[in-house]
Write a protein that holds these residues in place. Structure first.
Motif, PDB file in Angstrom:
ATOM      1  N   ARG A  96    -114.615   3.688  25.636  1.00  0.00           N
ATOM      2  CA  ARG A  96    -114.219   2.035  24.760  1.00  0.00           C
ATOM      3  C   ARG A  96    -114.896   1.073  25.094  1.00  0.00           C
ATOM      4  O   ARG A  96    -115.481   0.492  24.479  1.00  0.00           O
ATOM      5  CB  ARG A  96    -113.052   2.019  25.088  1.00  0.00           C
ATOM      6  CG  ARG A  96    -111.444   2.438  24.996  1.00  0.00           C
ATOM      7  CD  ARG A  96    -110.625   2.456  25.072  1.00  0.00           C
ATOM      8  NE  ARG A  96    -108.867   2.836  24.404  1.00  0.00           N
ATOM      9  CZ  ARG A  96    -107.836   2.781  24.021  1.00  0.00           C
ATOM     10  NH1 ARG A  96    -107.442   1.632  25.273  1.00  0.00           N
ATOM     11  NH2 ARG A  96    -106.987   3.620  23.910  1.00  0.00           N
ATOM     12  N   VAL A  97    -115.438   0.899  26.522  1.00  0.00           N
ATOM     13  CA  VAL A  97    -116.168   0.083  27.148  1.00  0.00           C
ATOM     14  C   VAL A  97    -117.639   0.612  26.685  1.00  0.00           C
ATOM     15  O   VAL A  97    -118.661  -0.422  26.284  1.00  0.00           O
ATOM     16  CB  VAL A  97    -115.976   0.521  28.646  1.00  0.00           C
ATOM     17  CG1 VAL A  97    -117.404  -0.991  29.053  1.00  0.00           C
ATOM     18  CG2 VAL A  97    -115.193  -0.597  28.803  1.00  0.00           C
TER      19      VAL A  97
ATOM     20  N   TYR B 221    -110.935   4.728  29.633  1.00  0.00           N
ATOM     21  CA  TYR B 221    -111.840   3.616  29.036  1.00  0.00           C
ATOM     22  C   TYR B 221    -113.212   3.854  29.542  1.00  0.00           C
ATOM     23  O   TYR B 221    -113.873   2.993  28.737  1.00  0.00           O
ATOM     24  CB  TYR B 221    -111.117   2.254  30.329  1.00  0.00           C
ATOM     25  CG  TYR B 221    -109.527   1.900  29.955  1.00  0.00           C
ATOM     26  CD1 TYR B 221    -108.961   1.010  29.019  1.00  0.00           C
ATOM     27  CD2 TYR B 221    -108.502   2.488  30.981  1.00  0.00           C
ATOM     28  CE1 TYR B 221    -108.203   0.719  28.827  1.00  0.00           C
ATOM     29  CE2 TYR B 221    -106.985   2.022  31.230  1.00  0.00           C
ATOM     30  CZ  TYR B 221    -107.345   1.360  30.583  1.00  0.00           C
ATOM     31  OH  TYR B 221    -105.459   1.397  29.762  1.00  0.00           O
TER      32      TYR B 221
ATOM     33  N   LEU C 143    -111.572  -2.258  22.392  1.00  0.00           N
ATOM     34  CA  LEU C 143    -111.515  -2.431  23.931  1.00  0.00           C
ATOM     35  C   LEU C 143    -109.518  -2.207  24.084  1.00  0.00           C
ATOM     36  O   LEU C 143    -108.970  -1.847  25.472  1.00  0.00           O
ATOM     37  CB  LEU C 143    -111.449  -3.563  24.951  1.00  0.00           C
ATOM     38  CG  LEU C 143    -112.983  -3.649  24.523  1.00  0.00           C
ATOM     39  CD1 LEU C 143    -113.096  -5.140  25.551  1.00  0.00           C
ATOM     40  CD2 LEU C 143    -113.711  -2.651  26.181  1.00  0.00           C
TER      41      LEU C 143
END
Length: 274
Positions: A25-26, A22, A84
């Motif tokens: 994405r963050v 992630y 996200l």
């Protein structure tokens, strides 16, 4: 001790996994937020500048800017959520259902809001104008986003909803700045035509509200069995319409009495039947 170390290693492993999966994405969501807010700010400044250059009413500018700003921010949040990995379909459905429910509940208010925006943008009338709308005649005292206030000639306050007002006929008496006062006077047919016209013209020439650079009309409009109707058309400024109207009525009556111009006399026809 071994148990605590095991938990620490598990946490570290989960953290690495989360950052690996992630983290990108963050970072992309944060970048999207920063760039998106900058773009929204640029669009809002451009919109404000354009409306100012095109002389859009200052009362409507904040409403339009707030509306566009809110819509752009909602779109930005949906974009970030999609980045996200959040499924935005359900959010869109919820927002759509909520919007439909609110729209149905407030359809009258929304129609008035839309009407107010149209009136403020296209300006069929301004504050201070004398208008006839929805069966009422009066001066426009205020134009708000949901309603418009008129003050009638007898000083009554009329509040008109902007929805019906924006879709109905409006007579703006003040738009051109100059208006013609039309009146009809009936006199007896026994009166001399030239004398009657001279009497009326004398009052028109003496009227302090009649425009001197305009040609005023005194015309025979109709011939009746025992009377004649005269059309009297006097040009004046829009804000002195009623002063001219009542001045003419009173002073025509005075001048007719002074000049011996008589009112129509009723005639009775008697026939003998043998």
């Amino acid at each position: 001790m071994d148990q605590a170390q095991t938990k620490l290693e598990l946490f570290y492993t989960q953290l690495v996994t989360f950052v690996t999966v992630y983290g990108g994405r963050v970072l992309l969501a944060i970048l999207t937020l920063i760039v998106g807010l900058w773009v929204i700010g640029w669009i809002i400044r451009l919109l404000s500048s354009t409306m100012t250059k095109r002389h859009v009413d200052r009362d409507v500018q904040p409403f339009l800017i707030s509306l566009v700003n809110g819509l752009l921010r909602v779109l930005l949040l949906l974009s970030i959520a999609s980045t996200l990995g959040v499924q935005t379909t359900s959010f869109v459905a919820i927002i759509g259902a909520a919007g439909l429910a609110v729209g149905l509940a407030l359809q009258g208010s929304l129609a008035n809001f839309a009407g107010g925006v149209l009136i403020l943008i296209f300006k069929p009338f301004r504050v201070g104008d004398l208008v006839t709308a929805q069966g009422f005649t009066g001066n426009v005292e205020a134009i708000r986003i949901f309603d418009t206030t008129l003050v009638t000639l007898d000083n009554k306050t009329i509040i008109l909803p902007n929805g019906p007002l924006s879709t109905s006929s409006i007579v703006n008496i003040s738009t051109k700045g100059v208006i013609r006062v039309d009146q009809v006077y009936g006199v007896g047919s026994q009166n001399d035509i030239d004398a009657t016209k001279a009497s009326i013209i004398h009052v028109v020439d003496a009227c302090p509200y009649a425009l001197k650079d305009r040609e005023h009309d005194v015309l025979i409009a109709k011939l009746n069995p025992n009377s004649r109707d005269y059309d009297v058309r006097v040009w004046t400024k829009s804000d002195t319409y009623w002063e001219t109207y009542y001045y003419m009525l009173e002073n025509i009556a005075r001048q007719f009495a002074k000049d011996g111009i008589e009112a129509p006399k009723p005639k009775m026809f008697i026939t003998n039947e043998d």
